[in-house]
Write an enzyme that holds these catalytic residues in place. Structure first.
Site, PDB file in Angstrom:
ATOM      1  N   TYR A   1     -34.551  -0.701  42.174  1.00 30.00           N
ATOM      2  CA  TYR A   1     -35.206   0.603  42.335  1.00 30.00           C
ATOM      3  C   TYR A   1     -36.713   0.463  42.587  1.00 30.00           C
ATOM      4  O   TYR A   1     -37.378   1.429  42.931  1.00 30.00           O
ATOM      5  CB  TYR A   1     -34.975   1.492  41.113  1.00 30.00           C
ATOM      6  CG  TYR A   1     -33.525   1.933  40.926  1.00 30.00           C
ATOM      7  CD1 TYR A   1     -32.594   1.768  41.948  1.00 30.00           C
ATOM      8  CD2 TYR A   1     -33.087   2.502  39.751  1.00 30.00           C
ATOM      9  CE1 TYR A   1     -31.273   2.163  41.789  1.00 30.00           C
ATOM     10  CE2 TYR A   1     -31.771   2.901  39.582  1.00 30.00           C
ATOM     11  CZ  TYR A   1     -30.866   2.728  40.605  1.00 30.00           C
ATOM     12  OH  TYR A   1     -29.564   3.122  40.449  1.00 30.00           O
TER      13      TYR A   1
ATOM     14  N   LYS B   1     -23.845  -9.756  38.620  1.00 30.37           N
ATOM     15  CA  LYS B   1     -22.834 -10.224  39.564  1.00 30.37           C
ATOM     16  C   LYS B   1     -23.250 -11.608  40.039  1.00 30.37           C
ATOM     17  O   LYS B   1     -23.618 -11.815  41.201  1.00 30.37           O
ATOM     18  CB  LYS B   1     -22.638  -9.219  40.704  1.00 30.37           C
ATOM     19  CG  LYS B   1     -21.694  -8.107  40.238  1.00 30.37           C
ATOM     20  CD  LYS B   1     -21.117  -7.238  41.319  1.00 30.37           C
ATOM     21  CE  LYS B   1     -20.269  -7.921  42.343  1.00 30.37           C
ATOM     22  NZ  LYS B   1     -18.853  -8.124  41.932  1.00 30.37           N
TER      23      LYS B   1
ATOM     24  N   ASP C   1     -18.541  -5.390  38.016  1.00 29.93           N
ATOM     25  CA  ASP C   1     -17.341  -4.645  38.421  1.00 29.93           C
ATOM     26  C   ASP C   1     -16.258  -4.754  37.346  1.00 29.93           C
ATOM     27  O   ASP C   1     -15.589  -3.780  37.003  1.00 29.93           O
ATOM     28  CB  ASP C   1     -16.819  -5.107  39.787  1.00 29.93           C
ATOM     29  CG  ASP C   1     -16.738  -6.615  39.922  1.00 29.93           C
ATOM     30  OD1 ASP C   1     -17.356  -7.334  39.095  1.00 29.93           O
ATOM     31  OD2 ASP C   1     -16.055  -7.105  40.835  1.00 29.93           O
TER      32      ASP C   1
ATOM     33  N   ASP D   1     -27.561   1.823  35.283  1.00 29.02           N
ATOM     34  CA  ASP D   1     -27.490   3.223  35.678  1.00 29.02           C
ATOM     35  C   ASP D   1     -26.024   3.650  35.755  1.00 29.02           C
ATOM     36  O   ASP D   1     -25.607   4.671  35.192  1.00 29.02           O
ATOM     37  CB  ASP D   1     -28.179   3.350  37.056  1.00 29.02           C
ATOM     38  CG  ASP D   1     -28.493   4.789  37.414  1.00 29.02           C
ATOM     39  OD1 ASP D   1     -28.159   5.682  36.631  1.00 29.02           O
ATOM     40  OD2 ASP D   1     -29.071   5.008  38.496  1.00 29.02           O
TER      41      ASP D   1
ATOM     42  N   ASP E   1     -23.556   5.642  32.505  1.00 31.53           N
ATOM     43  CA  ASP E   1     -22.905   6.934  32.744  1.00 31.53           C
ATOM     44  C   ASP E   1     -21.405   6.828  32.527  1.00 31.53           C
ATOM     45  O   ASP E   1     -20.773   7.734  31.985  1.00 31.53           O
ATOM     46  CB  ASP E   1     -23.180   7.420  34.179  1.00 31.53           C
ATOM     47  CG  ASP E   1     -24.470   8.229  34.252  1.00 31.53           C
ATOM     48  OD1 ASP E   1     -25.178   8.292  33.231  1.00 31.53           O
ATOM     49  OD2 ASP E   1     -24.772   8.774  35.324  1.00 31.53           O
TER      50      ASP E   1
END
Ligand code: NAD
Length: 372
Positions: free
Chosen positions: A146, A196, A229, A253, A257
């Site tokens: 970001y 990852k 994942d 992020d 959630d």
């Protein structure tokens, strides 16, 4: 830190002021009954600040935020700002939040996913999978994709590219890993570091630095690694396997959630954002806020659930002031009001009693009174 604890309260927009009112009641109660010594100063942020000063947060408020022992924020934003073509992008309501996070250098975002027994049916997962669930997700908040450079749009050989850059330096990973290990020591002593590393160079590097921190200073904490994942999958398959999850800005992020929804309602979710502890004063720059937004659809109607903000206040007691007994008492009071069958509209179900925002706050005070 002196005995007086200075809190900067920024209610913000929409339901922000309504839910913050209930926190004020709890603070007044605890100053009165438990001699907690909180001094509260209130100020504007987000759209409310833009309306008054044409900026999302003023320099004076930023100074107060730096000076305060902790910042407690409601929510920012609303359709009148989303749809205002004249509002400069860098003064949109969220810009106030981003400036606070950036200038206080709040690099560790703590998002607990806690399932309350009384709300177990609000989750989309089976009760046996989530009963007693208590996960803490630590998301790196001030670096990664970001913020990484280069970013934007560019032309290469006549072809347009849109780009962001995932980049972390060793210090940024080191400090957030330490927050996760420290938290784990006070919980179930387990950290899952998520990246990852199978396909990303920055993921290999993330894994390496987390291991270095672990081996040097936290070898007594159980550390495992997981691909992001797989982590998303495991969160819905068997969430009970996790204690503390530490991950980067982007994966954090998404995963926070995802984990939050295991618990059922946006109106129940608190968060904390922490910076680096000052070795001399012991002060940790910090901001506490509910995960939900300003809920313009129900603002001003007394329908907002104040519990996410009250639980954010409880996190403040725990992490900024080390007031564990007071934090436990507040968490227990939340359990008790729910066990009494009291619900705001967002968590209402058959056979329960619907209460207003202030009704919920008043019931909470009654429970605190009994527990004290
Ligand atoms: P939202 O979280 O405000 O609302 C989503 C839905 O959940 C709405 O139906 C709302 O009524 C309900 N809800 C949220 N909090 C609740 C509570 N405490 N009690 C009862 N119901 C609750 O998200 P949104 O509608 O996407 O965004 C509204 C505004 O809030 C936008 O301007 C957005 O930019 C802003 N926003 C701010 C923050 C923040 O301040 N941290 C976070 C998210 C969104």
């Amino acid at each position: 830190m002196s005995n007086t604890k200075n809190i900067l309260m920024l209610p913000g927009d929409g339901i922000g002021p309504e839910v913050m009112n209930e926190v004020k009641k709890v603070i007044d109660w605890s100053n009165d009954k438990r001699d907690t010594g909180f001094k509260v100063e209130e100020d504007l942020v987000g759209g409310a600040c833009y309306d008054a000063h044409k900026v999302a947060v003023t320099d004076e408020t930023m100074e107060k935020a730096h000076a305060a022992d902790a910042v407690l924020l409601g929510a920012v934003g609303g359709p009148q700002y989303d749809n205002d073509p004249d509002m400069p992008r860098n003064q949109r309501p969220e810009a106030g939040l981003l400036r606070l996070r950036k200038e206080l250098d709040l690099f560790a975002n703590l998002r607990p996913a806690l399932v309350f027994d009384a709300l177990i049916d609000s989750s989309s997962l089976k009760p046996e999978l989530i009963r007693g669930l208590d996960i803490m997700i630590v998301r790196e908040l001030t670096a990664g994709v970001y913020f990484g450079e280069p970013r934007g749009e560019e032309l290469r050989d006549g072809v347009r590219y849109g780009l962001d850059t995932q980049v972390y330096n060793e210090h940024e990973i080191d400090r957030v890993a330490r927050v996760a290990f420290e938290l784990a020591k006070k919980r179930d002593n387990k950290v899952t570091s998520v990246e990852k590393a199978n396909v990303m160079e920055s993921g290999i590097f993330w894994r390496k630095i987390v291991k270095e921190v672990h081996d040097a200073d936290y070898s007594d904490v159980e550390l495992s690694n997981m691909y992001a994942d797989n982590c998303a999958m495991q969160l819905v398959r068997w969430p009970g396997q996790f204690d503390v999850i530490v991950t980067d800005n982007l994966f954090g992020d998404l995963l926070s959630d995802c984990a939050a929804m295991l618990t059922g309602s946006l109106g129940m979710l608190p968060s904390a954002s922490l910076g680096t502890k000052d070795p001399e004063t012991g002060k940790i720059p910090s901001m506490y806020e509910p995960v939900h937004g300003s809920a313009p659809d129900i603002a001003g109607q007394g329908k907002a659930n104040p519990l996410a903000t009250l639980l954010s206040h409880s996190m403040m007691l725990r992490y900024s002031f080390d007031m564990i007994e007071d934090a436990d008492m507040l968490d227990q009071a939340v359990q008790n009001v729910l066990a009494r069958g009291l619900r705001t509209g967002d968590i209402m179900s058959d056979g329960m009693t619907e209460v207003s925002t202030s009704g919920m706050g008043d019931a909470l005070i009654e429970e605190l009174e009994k527990l004290n």
